[in-house]
Design a protein around this motif. Structure first.
Motif, PDB file in Angstrom:
ATOM      1  N   ALA A  83       0.899  -1.119  -0.021  1.00  0.00           N
ATOM      2  CA  ALA A  83      -0.058   0.092   0.183  1.00  0.00           C
ATOM      3  C   ALA A  83       0.971   1.254   0.029  1.00  0.00           C
ATOM      4  CB  ALA A  83      -0.953   0.137   1.134  1.00  0.00           C
ATOM      5  N   VAL A  84       1.894   1.316   0.819  1.00  0.00           N
ATOM      6  CA  VAL A  84       2.757   2.565   0.990  1.00  0.00           C
ATOM      7  C   VAL A  84       3.449   2.781  -0.275  1.00  0.00           C
ATOM      8  CG1 VAL A  84       4.743   3.576   2.215  1.00  0.00           C
ATOM      9  CG2 VAL A  84       2.961   2.496   3.593  1.00  0.00           C
ATOM     10  N   ILE A  85       4.101   1.811  -0.724  1.00  0.00           N
ATOM     11  CA  ILE A  85       5.019   2.086  -2.105  1.00  0.00           C
ATOM     12  C   ILE A  85       4.075   2.347  -3.270  1.00  0.00           C
ATOM     13  CG2 ILE A  85       6.429   0.974  -3.575  1.00  0.00           C
ATOM     14  CD1 ILE A  85       7.652  -0.812  -1.316  1.00  0.00           C
ATOM     15  N   PHE A  86       2.762   1.834  -3.249  1.00  0.00           N
ATOM     16  CA  PHE A  86       1.896   1.949  -4.493  1.00  0.00           C
ATOM     17  C   PHE A  86       1.559   3.405  -4.341  1.00  0.00           C
ATOM     18  CE2 PHE A  86      -2.504   2.300  -5.777  1.00  0.00           C
ATOM     19  CZ  PHE A  86      -2.355   2.062  -7.172  1.00  0.00           C
ATOM     20  N   ILE A  87       1.043   3.882  -3.159  1.00  0.00           N
ATOM     21  CA  ILE A  87       0.761   5.289  -2.827  1.00  0.00           C
ATOM     22  C   ILE A  87       1.764   6.293  -3.211  1.00  0.00           C
ATOM     23  CG2 ILE A  87      -0.485   6.925  -1.203  1.00  0.00           C
ATOM     24  CD1 ILE A  87      -1.891   4.558  -0.081  1.00  0.00           C
ATOM     25  N   TYR A  88       3.046   6.016  -2.538  1.00  0.00           N
ATOM     26  CA  TYR A  88       4.016   6.958  -2.797  1.00  0.00           C
ATOM     27  C   TYR A  88       4.312   7.144  -4.414  1.00  0.00           C
ATOM     28  CZ  TYR A  88       8.857   8.202  -2.982  1.00  0.00           C
ATOM     29  OH  TYR A  88      10.057   9.090  -3.348  1.00  0.00           O
ATOM     30  N   ARG A  89       4.585   5.872  -5.119  1.00  0.00           N
ATOM     31  CA  ARG A  89       5.090   5.976  -6.495  1.00  0.00           C
ATOM     32  C   ARG A  89       3.965   6.796  -7.271  1.00  0.00           C
ATOM     33  NH1 ARG A  89       7.830   0.183  -8.132  1.00  0.00           N
ATOM     34  NH2 ARG A  89       9.687   0.539  -6.723  1.00  0.00           N
ATOM     35  N   THR A  90       2.815   6.321  -6.838  1.00  0.00           N
ATOM     36  CA  THR A  90       1.638   7.166  -7.778  1.00  0.00           C
ATOM     37  C   THR A  90       1.557   8.652  -7.543  1.00  0.00           C
ATOM     38  OG1 THR A  90       0.230   5.037  -7.633  1.00  0.00           O
ATOM     39  CG2 THR A  90      -0.967   7.299  -7.856  1.00  0.00           C
ATOM     40  N   SER A  91       1.440   9.046  -6.195  1.00  0.00           N
ATOM     41  CA  SER A  91       1.611  10.612  -5.722  1.00  0.00           C
ATOM     42  C   SER A  91       2.718  11.121  -6.262  1.00  0.00           C
ATOM     43  CB  SER A  91       1.256  10.919  -4.423  1.00  0.00           C
ATOM     44  OG  SER A  91       2.332  10.006  -3.488  1.00  0.00           O
ATOM     45  N   ARG A  92       3.904  10.345  -6.096  1.00  0.00           N
ATOM     46  CA  ARG A  92       5.019  11.182  -6.654  1.00  0.00           C
ATOM     47  C   ARG A  92       5.228  11.577  -8.209  1.00  0.00           C
ATOM     48  NH1 ARG A  92       8.965   9.369  -9.523  1.00  0.00           N
ATOM     49  NH2 ARG A  92      11.132   9.934  -9.323  1.00  0.00           N
ATOM     50  N   SER A  93       4.788  10.643  -8.875  1.00  0.00           N
ATOM     51  CA  SER A  93       4.676  10.837 -10.330  1.00  0.00           C
ATOM     52  C   SER A  93       3.436  11.833 -10.791  1.00  0.00           C
ATOM     53  CB  SER A  93       4.335   9.614 -11.096  1.00  0.00           C
ATOM     54  OG  SER A  93       3.192   8.757 -10.566  1.00  0.00           O
ATOM     55  N   LEU A  94       2.454  11.650  -9.842  1.00  0.00           N
ATOM     56  CA  LEU A  94       1.428  12.716 -10.137  1.00  0.00           C
ATOM     57  C   LEU A  94       1.946  14.085  -9.992  1.00  0.00           C
ATOM     58  CD1 LEU A  94      -1.796  11.117  -8.900  1.00  0.00           C
ATOM     59  CD2 LEU A  94      -1.481  12.116 -11.224  1.00  0.00           C
ATOM     60  N   SER A  95       2.798  14.204  -8.851  1.00  0.00           N
ATOM     61  CA  SER A  95       3.034  15.544  -8.494  1.00  0.00           C
ATOM     62  C   SER A  95       4.104  16.130  -9.554  1.00  0.00           C
ATOM     63  CB  SER A  95       4.299  15.565  -7.172  1.00  0.00           C
ATOM     64  OG  SER A  95       4.924  16.714  -6.944  1.00  0.00           O
ATOM     65  N   ILE A  96       4.772  15.192 -10.318  1.00  0.00           N
ATOM     66  CA  ILE A  96       5.849  15.617 -11.519  1.00  0.00           C
ATOM     67  C   ILE A  96       4.835  15.961 -12.630  1.00  0.00           C
ATOM     68  CG2 ILE A  96       7.305  14.969 -13.175  1.00  0.00           C
ATOM     69  CD1 ILE A  96       8.157  12.842 -11.040  1.00  0.00           C
ATOM     70  N   TRP A  97       3.632  15.375 -12.915  1.00  0.00           N
ATOM     71  CA  TRP A  97       3.038  15.725 -14.274  1.00  0.00           C
ATOM     72  C   TRP A  97       2.109  16.767 -13.804  1.00  0.00           C
ATOM     73  CZ3 TRP A  97       2.925  14.001 -19.051  1.00  0.00           C
ATOM     74  CH2 TRP A  97       3.515  12.934 -19.261  1.00  0.00           C
ATOM     75  N   LEU A  98       1.677  17.197 -12.688  1.00  0.00           N
ATOM     76  CA  LEU A  98       0.613  18.161 -12.339  1.00  0.00           C
ATOM     77  C   LEU A  98       1.486  19.673 -12.116  1.00  0.00           C
ATOM     78  CD1 LEU A  98      -1.492  16.967  -9.569  1.00  0.00           C
ATOM     79  CD2 LEU A  98      -2.186  17.549 -11.692  1.00  0.00           C
ATOM     80  N   THR A  99       2.893  19.536 -11.937  1.00  0.00           N
ATOM     81  CA  THR A  99       4.044  20.403 -12.295  1.00  0.00           C
ATOM     82  C   THR A  99       3.900  20.882 -13.561  1.00  0.00           C
ATOM     83  OG1 THR A  99       4.981  19.929 -10.088  1.00  0.00           O
ATOM     84  CG2 THR A  99       6.026  21.362 -11.597  1.00  0.00           C
ATOM     85  N   PHE A 100       3.927  19.924 -14.527  1.00  0.00           N
ATOM     86  CA  PHE A 100       4.261  20.041 -16.029  1.00  0.00           C
ATOM     87  C   PHE A 100       2.870  20.783 -16.496  1.00  0.00           C
ATOM     88  CE2 PHE A 100       2.498  18.159 -19.987  1.00  0.00           C
ATOM     89  CZ  PHE A 100       2.909  18.988 -20.699  1.00  0.00           C
ATOM     90  N   VAL A 101       1.592  20.306 -16.018  1.00  0.00           N
ATOM     91  CA  VAL A 101       0.519  20.717 -16.480  1.00  0.00           C
ATOM     92  C   VAL A 101       0.243  22.225 -16.056  1.00  0.00           C
ATOM     93  CG1 VAL A 101      -2.124  20.497 -16.074  1.00  0.00           C
ATOM     94  CG2 VAL A 101      -0.935  18.545 -16.448  1.00  0.00           C
ATOM     95  N   LEU A 102       0.583  22.434 -14.665  1.00  0.00           N
ATOM     96  CA  LEU A 102       0.614  23.766 -14.413  1.00  0.00           C
ATOM     97  C   LEU A 102       1.608  24.735 -15.338  1.00  0.00           C
ATOM     98  CD1 LEU A 102      -0.377  25.916 -12.277  1.00  0.00           C
ATOM     99  CD2 LEU A 102       1.840  25.360 -10.915  1.00  0.00           C
ATOM    100  N   SER A 103       2.953  24.131 -15.631  1.00  0.00           N
ATOM    101  CA  SER A 103       3.540  25.218 -16.358  1.00  0.00           C
ATOM    102  C   SER A 103       3.047  25.112 -17.849  1.00  0.00           C
ATOM    103  CB  SER A 103       5.080  24.428 -16.552  1.00  0.00           C
ATOM    104  OG  SER A 103       5.587  24.455 -15.479  1.00  0.00           O
ATOM    105  N   ALA A 104       2.330  24.082 -18.358  1.00  0.00           N
ATOM    106  CA  ALA A 104       1.870  24.250 -19.660  1.00  0.00           C
ATOM    107  C   ALA A 104       0.728  25.170 -19.948  1.00  0.00           C
ATOM    108  CB  ALA A 104       1.549  22.822 -20.111  1.00  0.00           C
ATOM    109  N   PHE A 105      -0.130  25.148 -18.852  1.00  0.00           N
ATOM    110  CA  PHE A 105      -1.400  25.892 -18.814  1.00  0.00           C
ATOM    111  C   PHE A 105      -0.804  27.721 -18.584  1.00  0.00           C
ATOM    112  CE2 PHE A 105      -4.974  28.448 -16.709  1.00  0.00           C
ATOM    113  CZ  PHE A 105      -5.961  28.051 -17.368  1.00  0.00           C
TER     114      PHE A 105
END
Length: 324
Positions: A83-105
């Protein structure tokens, strides 16, 4: 307690102490903004979503690692590790992609009205919820290997030929090929948004530089007040873009460098030091980024200082160009 474990615990404690209050503050500020104004602008919604996933990074992984290191509580059995590794990896990668979405917007927000880029920005604003959903589906699916291959450290002894030691857990792959393929997928998932974000941020900075040069030539008499206000907003936006991209490139660059080292150097498989450093640097972005948001975003700072100002119906330059 051994000195290396004490150092490890203090590092995770630092991430938790900085990241949990910081991201919680940003979340509260934008929820309060949404409640008071009955809506959130797209850029604000992206930042709110980014703060939520950053809170998952530091609140789940760093908090539980701190408790386990200081022997206060330990949830890292087989189920807990999955559970911990799955949540961590998912949220970590989402943080990266959302930072990109913010910059692109924000890159699209500087497009002149009536252009095709402005039309694309309107589409992004309209379907932002679907973009969030697509990112969740993409990143949860790419993190699913953690559910299949993670197990508690009590069951991982002698199984490290194709595995990775993450102190309280092991990630065991059935073959070296599967381990390397999973690692390459994670690196690609990080490198793609990094390249896109850097491109978007460069476009913004070029625009801001050109606009600042135009403002300098147009300053004269009383007509310069609005220009100066816009220039000040653009400078804050530029600083925020540079800060976030620099932080991203530095922390995730080190993280991915250590990950490649882990995959290519066999002797690191039995030690958790490399994995601890990777988690620290990748979580450092999630812990420190809300500080940049609080400093550069007027909406957040106004609510923290308990000051209320009348909202104008026309979107200000600060809202349009702020990277937050």
């Amino acid at each position: 307690m051994e000195s290396d474990m004490l150092t490890r615990g203090l590092l995770y404690l630092f991430l938790m102490v900085v990241g949990v209050p910081g991201n919680s503050t940003v979340i509260w500020a934008f929820l309060h903004l949404g409640y008071s104004e009955r809506k959130l602008l797209p850029a604000d919604a992206i930042v709110l979503h980014l703060a939520c996933v950053n809170l998952l990074v530091v609140g789940v992984r760093c908090l539980l690692e701190t408790l386990a290191t200081f022997q206060l509580a330990n949830v890292f059995n087989d189920t807990g590790c999955k559970a911990v590794i799955f949540i961590y990896r998912t949220s970590r990668s989402l943080s990266i992609w959302l930072t990109f979405v913010l910059s692109a917007f924000q890159c699209l927000s500087i497009a002149p009205p009536g252009s095709s880029w402005a039309t694309l920005r309107a589409l992004v604003s309209r379907y932002l919820g679907f973009i969030f959903l697509a990112l969740w589906v993409l990143n949860t699916s790419m993190s699913s290997a953690a559910i299949a291959f993670s197990l508690g450290s009590g069951n991982g002894s002698g199984l490290m030929q194709h595995g990775i030691n993450v102190q309280f857990c092991f990630v065991r792959f059935p073959s070296r090929l599967s381990r390397d393929a999973n690692g390459a997928g994670q690196v690609g998932r990080d490198v793609v948004p990094m390249a896109l974000m850097a491109t978007a941020s460069l476009i913004i900075l070029v625009f801001l530089y050109r606009h600042s040069q135009q403002v300098k030539t147009l300053r004269s008499g009383g007509a310069t007040a609005g220009k100066r206000q816009g220039s000040s907003a653009e400078q804050r936006a530029a600083k925020a873009v540079v800060a976030l991209v620099t932080m991203y490139a530095t922390f995730y660059g080190v993280d991915n460098g250590l990950w490649v080292y882990t995959l290519t150097v066999q002797k690191t498989m039995g030690s958790s030091l490399t994995s601890d450093l990777r988690i620290f640097f990748s979580s450092l972005y999630a812990a420190i980024s809300p500080i940049i948001i609080i400093i550069t975003n007027r909406k957040v700072s106004k609510r923290l200082s308990c000051r209320r100002e009348d909202e104008k119906p026309v979107q200000s330059a600060d809202t349009a160009l702020s990277t937050m």
